[in-house]
Design a protein around this motif. Structure first.
Motif, mmCIF file in Angstrom:
data_model
loop_
_atom_site.group_PDB
_atom_site.id
_atom_site.type_symbol
_atom_site.label_atom_id
_atom_site.label_comp_id
_atom_site.label_asym_id
_atom_site.label_seq_id
_atom_site.Cartn_x
_atom_site.Cartn_y
_atom_site.Cartn_z
ATOM 1 N N PHE A 96 0.842 -1.193 0.000
ATOM 2 C CA PHE A 96 0.000 0.000 0.000
ATOM 3 C C PHE A 96 0.877 1.242 0.000
ATOM 4 O O PHE A 96 1.797 1.375 0.795
ATOM 5 N N VAL A 97 0.593 2.179 -0.920
ATOM 6 C CA VAL A 97 1.390 3.389 -1.056
ATOM 7 C C VAL A 97 0.639 4.607 -0.557
ATOM 8 O O VAL A 97 1.215 5.475 0.083
ATOM 9 N N GLY A 98 -0.648 4.671 -0.848
ATOM 10 C CA GLY A 98 -1.413 5.833 -0.420
ATOM 11 C C GLY A 98 -2.847 5.788 -0.900
ATOM 12 O O GLY A 98 -3.266 4.853 -1.584
ATOM 13 N N GLN A 99 -3.565 6.827 -0.540
ATOM 14 C CA GLN A 99 -4.990 6.927 -0.860
ATOM 15 C C GLN A 99 -5.282 8.362 -1.289
ATOM 16 O O GLN A 99 -4.736 9.309 -0.725
ATOM 17 N N ASP A 100 -6.139 8.528 -2.306
ATOM 18 C CA ASP A 100 -6.468 9.878 -2.762
ATOM 19 C C ASP A 100 -7.717 10.400 -2.052
ATOM 20 O O ASP A 100 -8.278 9.727 -1.180
ATOM 21 N N ASP A 101 -8.134 11.604 -2.420
ATOM 22 C CA ASP A 101 -9.274 12.242 -1.770
ATOM 23 C C ASP A 101 -10.593 11.529 -2.048
ATOM 24 O O ASP A 101 -11.558 11.713 -1.322
ATOM 25 N N TYR A 102 -10.649 10.728 -3.102
ATOM 26 C CA TYR A 102 -11.871 10.015 -3.469
ATOM 27 C C TYR A 102 -11.965 8.647 -2.805
ATOM 28 O O TYR A 102 -12.939 7.935 -2.980
ATOM 29 N N GLY A 103 -10.927 8.242 -2.102
ATOM 30 C CA GLY A 103 -10.936 6.956 -1.405
ATOM 31 C C GLY A 103 -10.291 5.828 -2.179
ATOM 32 O O GLY A 103 -10.235 4.702 -1.691
ATOM 33 N N SER A 104 -9.810 6.092 -3.391
ATOM 34 C CA SER A 104 -9.122 5.060 -4.171
ATOM 35 C C SER A 104 -7.767 4.787 -3.540
ATOM 36 O O SER A 104 -7.101 5.698 -3.058
ATOM 37 N N ARG A 105 -7.363 3.520 -3.574
ATOM 38 C CA ARG A 105 -6.121 3.107 -2.912
ATOM 39 C C ARG A 105 -5.093 2.700 -3.970
ATOM 40 O O ARG A 105 -5.432 2.058 -4.960
ATOM 41 N N TYR A 106 -3.829 3.068 -3.731
ATOM 42 C CA TYR A 106 -2.757 2.851 -4.698
ATOM 43 C C TYR A 106 -1.709 1.915 -4.114
ATOM 44 O O TYR A 106 -1.352 2.012 -2.953
ATOM 45 N N TYR A 107 -1.213 1.012 -4.975
ATOM 46 C CA TYR A 107 -0.270 -0.017 -4.559
ATOM 47 C C TYR A 107 0.890 -0.096 -5.534
ATOM 48 O O TYR A 107 0.758 0.254 -6.714
ATOM 49 N N GLU A 108 2.026 -0.585 -5.030
ATOM 50 C CA GLU A 108 3.190 -0.842 -5.868
ATOM 51 C C GLU A 108 3.702 -2.236 -5.545
ATOM 52 O O GLU A 108 3.625 -2.686 -4.405
ATOM 53 N N ALA A 109 4.240 -2.921 -6.553
ATOM 54 C CA ALA A 109 4.757 -4.277 -6.352
ATOM 55 C C ALA A 109 5.891 -4.279 -5.346
ATOM 56 O O ALA A 109 6.672 -3.333 -5.265
ATOM 57 N N LYS A 110 5.975 -5.354 -4.564
ATOM 58 C CA LYS A 110 7.028 -5.472 -3.550
ATOM 59 C C LYS A 110 8.408 -5.570 -4.181
ATOM 60 O O LYS A 110 9.377 -5.059 -3.646
ATOM 61 N N ASP A 111 8.489 -6.263 -5.307
ATOM 62 C CA ASP A 111 9.769 -6.427 -5.982
ATOM 63 C C ASP A 111 9.557 -6.371 -7.489
ATOM 64 O O ASP A 111 8.451 -6.274 -7.970
ATOM 65 N N ALA A 112 10.639 -6.457 -8.233
ATOM 66 C CA ALA A 112 10.572 -6.329 -9.689
ATOM 67 C C ALA A 112 10.158 -7.623 -10.384
ATOM 68 O O ALA A 112 10.063 -7.657 -11.605
ATOM 69 N N SER A 113 9.897 -8.697 -9.631
ATOM 70 C CA SER A 113 9.504 -9.955 -10.278
ATOM 71 C C SER A 113 8.114 -9.847 -10.910
ATOM 72 O O SER A 113 7.814 -10.575 -11.847
ATOM 73 N N ASP A 114 7.279 -8.923 -10.423
ATOM 74 C CA ASP A 114 5.952 -8.714 -10.993
ATOM 75 C C ASP A 114 5.959 -7.409 -11.782
ATOM 76 O O ASP A 114 5.159 -6.517 -11.565
ATOM 77 N N SER A 115 6.917 -7.305 -12.727
ATOM 78 C CA SER A 115 7.072 -6.050 -13.451
ATOM 79 C C SER A 115 7.420 -6.311 -14.905
ATOM 80 O O SER A 115 7.642 -7.438 -15.326
ATOM 81 N N TYR A 116 7.488 -5.231 -15.635
ATOM 82 C CA TYR A 116 7.953 -5.253 -17.009
ATOM 83 C C TYR A 116 8.840 -4.021 -17.197
ATOM 84 O O TYR A 116 8.692 -3.024 -16.518
ATOM 85 N N ASP A 117 9.786 -4.108 -18.086
ATOM 86 C CA ASP A 117 10.756 -3.035 -18.328
ATOM 87 C C ASP A 117 11.568 -2.698 -17.090
ATOM 88 O O ASP A 117 12.074 -1.582 -16.965
ATOM 89 N N GLY A 118 11.683 -3.614 -16.131
ATOM 90 C CA GLY A 118 12.475 -3.384 -14.946
ATOM 91 C C GLY A 118 11.852 -2.450 -13.926
ATOM 92 O O GLY A 118 12.490 -2.094 -12.950
ATOM 93 N N ARG A 119 10.619 -2.023 -14.153
ATOM 94 C CA ARG A 119 9.949 -1.117 -13.209
ATOM 95 C C ARG A 119 8.913 -1.901 -12.417
ATOM 96 O O ARG A 119 8.238 -2.782 -12.950
ATOM 97 N N LYS A 120 8.777 -1.548 -11.143
ATOM 98 C CA LYS A 120 7.778 -2.207 -10.311
ATOM 99 C C LYS A 120 6.382 -1.848 -10.811
ATOM 100 O O LYS A 120 6.115 -0.704 -11.162
ATOM 101 N N ARG A 121 5.515 -2.829 -10.803
ATOM 102 C CA ARG A 121 4.145 -2.620 -11.273
ATOM 103 C C ARG A 121 3.352 -1.788 -10.263
ATOM 104 O O ARG A 121 3.575 -1.890 -9.059
ATOM 105 N N ARG A 122 2.426 -0.961 -10.760
ATOM 106 C CA ARG A 122 1.607 -0.102 -9.905
ATOM 107 C C ARG A 122 0.138 -0.319 -10.213
ATOM 108 O O ARG A 122 -0.242 -0.505 -11.359
ATOM 109 N N TRP A 123 -0.683 -0.291 -9.147
ATOM 110 C CA TRP A 123 -2.109 -0.534 -9.290
ATOM 111 C C TRP A 123 -2.931 0.518 -8.555
ATOM 112 O O TRP A 123 -2.451 1.153 -7.624
ATOM 113 N N VAL A 124 -4.195 0.618 -8.970
ATOM 114 C CA VAL A 124 -5.173 1.420 -8.241
ATOM 115 C C VAL A 124 -6.408 0.552 -8.047
ATOM 116 O O VAL A 124 -6.824 -0.162 -8.952
ATOM 117 N N ILE A 125 -6.965 0.583 -6.841
ATOM 118 C CA ILE A 125 -8.256 -0.049 -6.570
ATOM 119 C C ILE A 125 -9.215 1.090 -6.273
ATOM 120 O O ILE A 125 -9.072 1.803 -5.281
#
Length: 131
Positions: free
Chosen positions: A26-55
């Motif tokens: 968990f990285v943070g939450q915006d004013d609308y209540g949506s929650r943002y996440y980043e991958a723990k490591d680069a194994s779930d990534s592409y181009d060497g960057r950690k993957r990022r999600w929003v719920i």
């Protein structure tokens, strides 16, 4: 429970929540209540960057993502807005999601949603008539 398993537009599916909960931090939450996440490591990534999600909180609509979080999700900014807030200019307005298709959408006078009646055309308008 049925919605959580099969519908992605009401937030995230049960499978997505499980995957993000297992692989993300968990990285943070915006004013609308949506929650943002980043991958723990680069194994779930592409181009060497950690993957990022929003719920999303509620209906999943991409226009609900504020500018600072959009920049972080798309790797424009390395640090999330919770660590390094985006500097705002005096002329910038607050973020508003796209309300098209909702009851709060803009409906100008004369639109079918407002009864379809408008003032008669005046001035230099001449209607076409077949000969």
């Amino acid at each position: 429970m049925f919605k959580a398993i099969f519908t992605w537009w009401n937030g995230a599916t049960l499978g997505a929540r499980f995957h993000i909960g297992r692989r993300g931090v968990f990285v943070g939450q915006d004013d609308y209540g949506s929650r943002y996440y980043e991958a723990k490591d680069a194994s779930d990534s592409y181009d060497g960057r950690k993957r990022r999600w929003v719920i999303f909180s509620g209906y999943a609509e991409a226009s609900k993502v504020p500018a600072e979080w959009h920049g972080w999700l798309h790797y424009t900014f390395d640090e999330p807005p919770t660590v390094q807030p985006l500097l705002r200019q005096a002329w910038e307005k607050d973020h508003r999601p796209n309300l098209t298709g909702t009851v709060h959408a803009y409906r100008p006078q004369g639109s079918l949603a407002r009864g379809g009646e408008r003032q008669k055309a005046t001035g230099d308008y001449i209607p076409w008539t077949p000969e």
